[in-house]
Every structure is written in structure tokens, then in C-alpha cells.
Enzyme design. Sequence first.
Site, short mmCIF file in Angstrom:
data_model
loop_
_atom_site.label_atom_id
_atom_site.label_comp_id
_atom_site.label_asym_id
_atom_site.label_seq_id
_atom_site.Cartn_x
_atom_site.Cartn_y
_atom_site.Cartn_z
N CYS A 188 -19.68 -5.24 2.65
CA CYS A 188 -19.05 -4.05 3.16
C CYS A 188 -17.80 -4.07 2.62
O CYS A 188 -17.25 -5.19 2.12
CB CYS A 188 -18.80 -3.90 4.91
SG CYS A 188 -17.63 -2.65 5.42
N CYS A 200 0.35 -0.67 10.19
CA CYS A 200 -0.12 -0.98 9.22
C CYS A 200 1.01 -1.90 8.64
O CYS A 200 1.77 -1.48 8.04
CB CYS A 200 -0.86 -0.52 8.34
SG CYS A 200 -1.77 -1.74 7.17
N CYS A 226 -19.21 2.95 8.20
CA CYS A 226 -18.63 2.24 9.29
C CYS A 226 -17.36 2.76 9.52
O CYS A 226 -16.54 3.20 8.71
CB CYS A 226 -18.41 0.82 8.81
SG CYS A 226 -17.15 -0.32 10.15
N ARG A 236 -18.38 -2.34 17.42
CA ARG A 236 -17.83 -3.47 17.14
C ARG A 236 -16.28 -3.77 17.77
O ARG A 236 -15.43 -2.92 17.77
CB ARG A 236 -17.36 -3.76 15.53
CG ARG A 236 -16.85 -5.07 15.32
CD ARG A 236 -16.63 -5.56 13.80
NE ARG A 236 -17.89 -5.22 13.19
CZ ARG A 236 -18.03 -4.41 12.14
NH1 ARG A 236 -16.91 -3.66 11.75
NH2 ARG A 236 -19.18 -4.25 11.59
N CYS A 272 0.86 -1.09 -0.12
CA CYS A 272 0.05 -0.05 -0.01
C CYS A 272 1.06 1.40 0.15
O CYS A 272 1.77 1.24 0.74
CB CYS A 272 -0.92 -0.11 1.34
SG CYS A 272 -2.05 1.53 1.17
N CYS A 321 -17.07 -8.29 5.02
CA CYS A 321 -16.40 -7.25 4.50
C CYS A 321 -15.16 -7.37 3.66
O CYS A 321 -14.40 -8.15 4.05
CB CYS A 321 -15.95 -6.52 6.03
SG CYS A 321 -17.30 -6.44 7.06
N CYS A 331 0.44 4.39 7.07
CA CYS A 331 -0.02 4.37 8.22
C CYS A 331 1.07 3.38 9.39
O CYS A 331 1.28 2.51 8.82
CB CYS A 331 -1.42 3.63 8.15
SG CYS A 331 -2.42 4.31 6.99
N1 SAM Z 1 -6.70 0.50 2.98
C1 SAM Z 1 -8.21 0.74 3.39
C2 SAM Z 1 -7.95 1.85 4.63
O1 SAM Z 1 -7.09 2.10 5.44
O2 SAM Z 1 -9.23 2.46 4.75
C3 SAM Z 1 -8.61 -0.40 4.14
C4 SAM Z 1 -7.94 -1.41 5.04
S1 SAM Z 1 -7.24 -0.85 6.66
C5 SAM Z 1 -6.32 -2.19 6.87
C6 SAM Z 1 -8.56 -0.85 7.85
C7 SAM Z 1 -8.26 -0.47 9.12
O3 SAM Z 1 -7.69 -1.63 9.66
C8 SAM Z 1 -7.46 0.62 9.58
O4 SAM Z 1 -8.05 2.22 9.23
C9 SAM Z 1 -7.29 0.31 10.87
O5 SAM Z 1 -8.16 1.01 11.97
C10 SAM Z 1 -7.36 -1.18 11.04
N2 SAM Z 1 -6.14 -1.63 11.14
C11 SAM Z 1 -4.90 -1.61 10.37
N3 SAM Z 1 -4.06 -2.29 11.16
C12 SAM Z 1 -4.04 -2.76 12.24
C13 SAM Z 1 -3.31 -3.17 13.34
N4 SAM Z 1 -2.23 -3.48 13.39
N5 SAM Z 1 -4.18 -3.17 14.63
C14 SAM Z 1 -5.26 -2.94 14.63
N6 SAM Z 1 -6.22 -2.06 13.95
C15 SAM Z 1 -5.47 -2.13 12.56
FE1 SF4 Z 2 -2.89 1.16 3.28
FE2 SF4 Z 2 -3.05 -0.25 5.68
FE3 SF4 Z 2 -3.01 2.44 5.68
FE4 SF4 Z 2 -5.11 1.02 4.66
S1 SF4 Z 2 -4.35 0.99 6.70
S2 SF4 Z 2 -4.16 2.85 3.92
S3 SF4 Z 2 -3.97 -0.89 4.03
S4 SF4 Z 2 -1.37 1.35 4.98
#
Ligand code: SAM
Ligand code: SF4
Length: 326
Positions: free
Chosen positions: A129, A61, A189, A261, A54, A98, A58
Site C-alpha cells: 500500500c 498534520c 483505501c 480499520r 509537506c 503501507c 492539513c
Molecule cells: N501525504 C499523504 C496524504 O495526505 O494523502 C499521505 C500521508 S497522510 C499523513 C495520511 C493520513 O493520515 C491523512 O489523510 C490523515 O487521515 C491521517 N492523519 C495524519 N495526521 C493525523 C493525526 N494527527 N491524527 C489522526 N490521523 C492523522
Molecule cells: Fe502533507 Fe500531512 Fe496533509 Fe499528507 S496529511 S498532505 S503529509 S500535510
Amino acid sequence: MKNTSPIWSRDAAQALYDLPLMDLLFRAQTVHRENFDPNKVQTSKLLSIKTGGCAEDCAYCSQSARNGSKLSASKLIEVQRVLTEARKARDGGATRFCMGAAWREPKDRDMDALVAMVEGVREMGMETCMTLGMLDDNQVIRLRDAGLDYYNHNIDTSERYYPEVITTRTFADRIDTMNRVQEAGIKVCSGGILGMGEEVQDRVDMLVTLANMNPAPDSVPINMLMPQEDTPLADAKPIDPIDFVRVIAVARIMMPQSYVRLSAGRSDMSEELQAMCFFAGANSIFVGETLLTAENPEEDTDAILFAKLGLQSETSVEKSCLDAAE
Ligand code: SAM
Ligand code: SF4
Ligand code: DTB
């Protein structure tokens, strides 16, 4: 109208957070019982339809290319594979499917496949979703017309703390997409992650932003950070479990009609902590042994917990009765 509630001030929200725990839990459970069956929990199944690589940064992530994680990038998976997984999820009792993609935003060339996924999953009788990153107007309309029920787009934390966690987009970008989705008539959501080094004030501010949306999100995922190797938050100090419960309870009181949730992180939580979260008003979980890339409790483990607590999964029939009663 659903989820219209008074405007919440920071002070009022903070005062809830600061209540003696027993008073806070009692209020949250009372609000919960006024709006939901307290022994029913909605179950959703997640599938990663495009994993890794990606472009966003973040800090939590495992899928960000910038985190130097070892996770290899996949392409968008085939529609048929998605439908096979959806059928399994439905047969296992999930009522919502989802689909998540590790994208900053979808490309227009992916839209036909995404539309086919939504249509196919809906035909199986499940709620749909998606969480695909930012969307433009055309993409929102196409997904809406395909019948997408929910769009997940987390604000993750407060506006103040956001740049400490993500620098490749802004809090305002997030709100823009949510507004676009909501205006098109897709349910939102949106929630966040706790345990990223944020202050109590950031948790409260995040809830104030969500509760003051008009309407508030239908579904509010509260994730406990699952620290991922090779990410900047790999060694973040975990949130105190009682503080986590407080956030769930405050979310329940401020967003009385939303599904709250208990999302990522359950595999590291005790049965007692999860039970307390349900008492505080959480009434939805992700089921199945993987989330997107990280682990989740096994089905048998959840079945044992539900039996011990006398909880039942909400069926699609019950959900539609609740919707019809509004
Ligand atoms: N890329 C898209 C986005 O960021 O909107 C969708 C997928 S992203 C993985 C969805 C959500 O998963 C993130 O906004 C975050 O809140 C949650 N998430 C991701 N990594 C996580 C982690 N290591 N621990 C807890 N929640 C996590
Ligand atoms: Fe990309 Fe992970 Fe951020 Fe979603 S949460 S935008 S998958 S880096
Ligand atoms: C949400 O708030 N949590 C889910 C879902 N929305 C998309 C994702 C949790 C991801 C946990 C880390 C992983 O599996 O990689």
C-alpha cells in the site's frame, strides 16, 4: 461484484447513526458476521518513507511545513532501508506494508525508487500500500504495473467541512485521484479523521461519500485525531468515544465487505473502547509502535489485548482464501 451496494442517502445513514446503541451494535455485528470471521483482524504496518516538510496545510498534520512544526524534512529514504523494514514487519506477522510520504504529489524523478519499493515488498509475499498524495495518470499506471495492491487517499471529512481543515487542495481533487486509482485497477483505501471539530452530519456525509463510491473502498481507515503540537487542531475537543464507536458501526453496515480499520489514536484508547470498536465491525489495525510520526501501542500491548479478546491476526493465506471465495 465486490462492494457494490445500494446507493446510501444521507437520511438513511443518519437514521443508522441515531439508532439506540444496542440496536446499532447488533446490526453492525450481524452484518460483520455475514461477511467476515468476527475473531480475525487484519494487520498492517506503516513506514514513513519521506517525512515532514509537506507543502499542504492539513490542520491536523505534524508534517505540514505550514504548521510551523518542529519536525525536520527528510528526503525519500533508500529502497534497501524500506525492504529491511518490510522484512521485519512480515516476520512480525503483518500482512500489508503501507508506505507513506509527506508529499502533495510525487515527483517523476522519485518514481523509479517507488516502483522498486513496491516490487521488493511484493516479492516478500506481503500486500503493498502507498500513500503519496495526488497522482497523475502516468504515475498511477507505473504503480499499478509494479504491482501496487492498495492506494491510501483519505477524504478525511465531509465536503462541507473540508475547507475548514485543508485549503491547499479541494475535496474534488481527492476524489479525482481516487477515481484514477480505481479505474487503473488498484484497490482504494480511504477514510477519515474524527475529532476535528466536525458535526455529526459531517461524519455521516463522509461515510455516505465513501459508501457510494462504485465500488466502495476495500479498506476504510477511521482515525481518531491525535492532536499534534503546533498545529491548528492541537487543542481540538476530543470526540466522545461512544460517537466514535457509532461511526465504526455505521461504516460496517454501509460498507459490509470493506475492511474497516481502527487506525490512528489507539494508543490513547482503553482496551474497552477498542473491544467495542471490534464488536462494531472494525477488523483491521496498524501494528508496531509508530504510525508515520505518532505513537501506536507496543506489540506486547496488542498481543495482550488480542489474547484477552480471543482475537487472532488474519494470515495472508486466510486473506487469499477470502478473496478466492468472492
Ligand atoms: N501525504 C499523504 C496524504 O495526505 O494523502 C499521505 C500521508 S497522510 C499523513 C495520511 C493520513 O493520515 C491523512 O489523510 C490523515 O487521515 C491521517 N492523519 C495524519 N495526521 C493525523 C493525526 N494527527 N491524527 C489522526 N490521523 C492523522
Ligand atoms: Fe502533507 Fe500531512 Fe496533509 Fe499528507 S496529511 S498532505 S503529509 S500535510
Ligand atoms: C490512515 O488513515 N492513517 C495512517 C495511514 N492512513 C497512512 C496514518 C496515521 C497518521 C497518524 C499521525 C502520524 O503518525 O503522524
